[in-house]
Design a protein around this motif. Structure first.
Motif, PDB file in Angstrom:
ATOM      1  N   LEU A 197       0.945  -1.099  -0.184  1.00 56.22           N
ATOM      2  CA  LEU A 197       0.397   0.212  -0.063  1.00 56.22           C
ATOM      3  C   LEU A 197       1.048   0.688   0.165  1.00 56.22           C
ATOM      4  O   LEU A 197       1.553   0.934   0.907  1.00 56.22           O
ATOM      5  CB  LEU A 197      -1.002   0.056   1.176  1.00 56.22           C
ATOM      6  N   GLY A 198       0.089   2.119  -1.065  1.00 54.11           N
ATOM      7  CA  GLY A 198       1.560   3.740  -1.080  1.00 54.11           C
ATOM      8  C   GLY A 198       0.439   4.320  -1.195  1.00 54.11           C
ATOM      9  O   GLY A 198      -0.919   4.387  -1.442  1.00 54.11           O
ATOM     10  N   PRO A 199       1.296   5.792  -1.614  1.00 58.09           N
ATOM     11  CA  PRO A 199       0.070   7.207  -2.814  1.00 58.09           C
ATOM     12  C   PRO A 199      -0.365   6.319  -3.454  1.00 58.09           C
ATOM     13  O   PRO A 199      -1.073   7.310  -3.859  1.00 58.09           O
ATOM     14  CB  PRO A 199       1.566   7.602  -2.787  1.00 58.09           C
ATOM     15  N   GLY A 200       0.591   5.710  -4.352  1.00 58.82           N
ATOM     16  CA  GLY A 200      -0.062   5.164  -5.570  1.00 58.82           C
ATOM     17  C   GLY A 200      -0.882   4.303  -5.620  1.00 58.82           C
ATOM     18  O   GLY A 200      -1.384   3.718  -6.817  1.00 58.82           O
ATOM     19  N   ASN A 201      -1.203   3.180  -4.066  1.00 64.12           N
ATOM     20  CA  ASN A 201      -1.835   2.179  -4.347  1.00 64.12           C
ATOM     21  C   ASN A 201      -2.689   2.143  -3.498  1.00 64.12           C
ATOM     22  O   ASN A 201      -2.066   1.434  -1.960  1.00 64.12           O
ATOM     23  CB  ASN A 201      -0.231   0.839  -4.473  1.00 64.12           C
ATOM     24  N   PRO A 202      -3.694   1.673  -3.773  1.00 65.21           N
ATOM     25  CA  PRO A 202      -4.243   2.065  -4.648  1.00 65.21           C
ATOM     26  C   PRO A 202      -4.837   3.143  -6.155  1.00 65.21           C
ATOM     27  O   PRO A 202      -4.653   3.970  -4.286  1.00 65.21           O
ATOM     28  CB  PRO A 202      -5.798   0.922  -4.745  1.00 65.21           C
ATOM     29  N   PRO A 203      -4.344   2.944  -7.110  1.00 62.41           N
ATOM     30  CA  PRO A 203      -4.649   4.208  -7.630  1.00 62.41           C
ATOM     31  C   PRO A 203      -6.034   5.372  -8.044  1.00 62.41           C
ATOM     32  O   PRO A 203      -6.315   5.431  -8.812  1.00 62.41           O
ATOM     33  CB  PRO A 203      -4.110   4.089  -9.170  1.00 62.41           C
ATOM     34  N   VAL A 204      -6.124   5.591  -6.882  1.00 63.28           N
ATOM     35  CA  VAL A 204      -8.055   5.507  -6.543  1.00 63.28           C
ATOM     36  C   VAL A 204      -8.263   6.823  -5.082  1.00 63.28           C
ATOM     37  O   VAL A 204      -7.286   6.583  -4.150  1.00 63.28           O
ATOM     38  CB  VAL A 204      -8.950   4.699  -6.490  1.00 63.28           C
ATOM     39  N   PRO A 205      -9.287   7.717  -5.854  1.00 68.18           N
ATOM     40  CA  PRO A 205      -9.510   8.172  -4.168  1.00 68.18           C
ATOM     41  C   PRO A 205      -9.916   7.811  -3.278  1.00 68.18           C
ATOM     42  O   PRO A 205     -10.615   6.666  -3.383  1.00 68.18           O
ATOM     43  CB  PRO A 205     -10.760   9.203  -5.011  1.00 68.18           C
TER      44      PRO A 205
END
Length: 536
Positions: A197-205
């Motif tokens: 998990l991270g800032p772009g994972n998942p790439p959704v709001p």
């Protein structure tokens, strides 16, 4: 005579008031849920091979929401959320995970270590897209507790981005949380998908919501999860809201939570009606108790027959009550043996419901042996309780059975409002049949003891409280451990048991057949308790 008639009239009026409150709450919530009238039952097979049961509510707007239930819950408890989205024209889809609600199958204790539920959610998303004509980018995923965990994991696995995630009390912990690890069966920080998990994972709001008093996703853990997902980094579409004075169990029903969702999605265009819904639920519960207690009092005025003489007699009330309390310890091995026997049955097991059949059935079995041997402390005599059987009055029996059927329908209708869980006609019905005889034994003995003990308020109340002792103890234990959700679950169980005991007094006053009353009490107990646990 005039005094008796006045009391009877008073009790009748309060009985009708209780019925009015109970039915009024059901009707009020039904009016609120008119947007859900066009419901379409759905059965589909997940990519895991599991068959799942869901419900689709068609909308008018090009936006939809997939609702994911919490651990041990069912899709009916998400009715309040579904209703709010449907009122704004959204397409809505709900379903039950394996072992939950109306879906067949079981849930293993290592569920959090596998991707099974996440794949089920992705299969539900595909089913929803096919029914609604929407694409993934038009669909939000909203989950509570376990459902929020599943929504988060499934979004990391889905190549097609959804419109956003609304995660209520997410069952993911990045620090030590004994209760969360118990329910999920694993340590989250060791799971590859959690580590990724991270800032772009998942790439959704993502909107993270947790109550200030949430003990599953505590405010501290909510902050850790928020930071892992990117937190306040520039360009991140993540939001975290901690709602004051809110516990884990009631996050899906909170008007404050719904307002946060409304603000975040910018799609919902109406204020939530959850305050009216909650007031209706509370008044409905008050109505149920008032109906049963008042009806019990007026049917007892005046007594129409003389009870049969009792063979057993309590010689020392204090010694009898002390022994009743201590014998709960003696019942523990019997309860453990009963629970072990149930594990031999090759069916999905309602593990968290075994406490009821174990304690009530085990306690009843131990007392039966003591009464049979004439060894019950403070009591002289031995079984049978009655000197002779009274003739069966079939009109009374029919009236009692009619009241029983009415109560089942009334509680089922109340459950459909979303406050409790609706009894599913699946393997839980088999467990209801299996559990009923053992539990009825405990209730049957309790009915006779209530006749034996002095008919003053003090001894009668003491007898009732002793009967509820292990369930009080469980609730207290949850409080000591700091588990608010566990404590509330224990209090809810006590509330149901109190309702069952009051209902038993009413049935006994009408039917005057202890075994019939005891069986009906056991059926009502599992009618209300069994749907609240997952099948393992």
């Amino acid at each position: 005579m005039k005094n008796i008639m006045t009391k009877k009239l008073s009790f009748m009026l309060s009985t009708f008031l209780g019925l009015f409150l109970a039915l009024g709450s059901i009707i009020t919530v039904a009016i609120l849920d008119r947007p859900l009238a066009d419901r379409q039952p759905v059965t589909f097979q997940a990519s895991t091979g599991d068959f799942l049961v869901g419900t689709y509510y068609p909308g008018t707007e090009p936006v939809g929401v997939l609702l994911l239930e919490g651990f041990g819950s069912d899709q009916v408890t998400l009715t309040s959320l579904a209703s709010e989205f449907a009122r704004s024209g959204w397409h809505v889809f709900t379903f039950d995970f394996s072992g939950h609600g109306r879906s067949p199958g079981i849930l293993t204790f290592d569920n959090a270590q596998t991707d099974r539920l996440a794949y089920q959610a992705l299969s539900a998303l595909e089913e929803f897209k096919g029914l609604s004509g929407l694409h993934s980018g038009q669909i939000y995923m909203v989950g509570h507790s376990l459902g929020a965990r599943v929504a988060l994991q499934s979004a990391t696995m889905n190549p097609e981005q959804v419109a956003g995630l609304v995660l209520l009390g997410t069952q993911v912990t990045l620090s030590i949380n004994v209760q969360s690890e118990f329910f999920t069966g694993t340590t989250d920080t060791e799971l590859p998908w959690v580590q990724a998990l991270g800032p772009g994972n998942p790439p959704v709001p993502i909107l993270l919501v947790s109550g200030k008093w949430d003990d599953i996703l505590t405010p501290e853990n909510a902050g850790l999860l928020y930071q892992r997902l990117g937190g306040d980094e520039e360009g991140n579409d993540r939001s975290l809201v901690i709602v004051p004075a809110l516990v884990h169990n009631y996050e899906p029903f909170s008007s404050r939570v719904l307002l946060e969702i409304t603000s975040w999605t910018n799609e919902l265009d109406q204020l939530p009606a959850s305050v009216v819904r909650i007031v209706s639920w509370v008044l409905g519960m008050i109505g149920l108790f008032l109906l049963i207690i008042s009806a019990n009092r007026w049917v007892r005025l005046p007594e129409s027959i003389t009870p049969a003489p009792v063979l057993l007699e309590i010689k020392n009330s204090s010694r009898f009550l002390r022994a009743k309390l201590m014998l709960w310890l003696g019942a523990l091995p019997v309860a453990a043996l009963l629970g072990s026997l149930f594990f031999i049955i090759p069916l999905g097991k309602p593990v968290f419901n075994l406490i009821y059949v174990g304690f009530i059935g085990g306690y009843g079995t131990l007392l039966l042996v003591l009464y049979w041997r004439g060894k019950m402390p403070g009591v002289s005599g031995r079984l049978p309780f009655m000197m002779e059987k009274t003739p069966i009055e079939w009109k009374r029996v029919q009236a009692a059975l009619g009241i029983m059927v009415g109560m089942l329908f009334l509680t089922a209708a109340y459950a459909r409002t979303g406050w409790f869980y609706v009894f599913p006609l699946n393997v839980r019905l088999v467990w209801l049949v299996i559990f009923t005889p053992f539990t009825a034994l405990g209730f049957w003995i309790g009915l006779h003891e209530a006749k034996m003990i002095p008919q003053q308020r003090g001894p009668q109340l003491a007898l009732t409280l002793i009967g509820l002792f292990p369930f009080f103890l469980y609730t207290l234990l949850m409080a000591v451990l700091g588990s608010l959700s566990g404590m509330i679950g224990g209090l809810q169980g006590l509330l149901i048991l109190w309702l069952v005991l009051a209902f038993g007094n009413l049935l006994q006053a009408v039917g005057r057949r202890p075994w019939l009353t005891a069986v009906c009490m056991a059926v009502l107990l599992y009618w209300l308790i069994l749907p609240q646990g997952v099948l393992f």
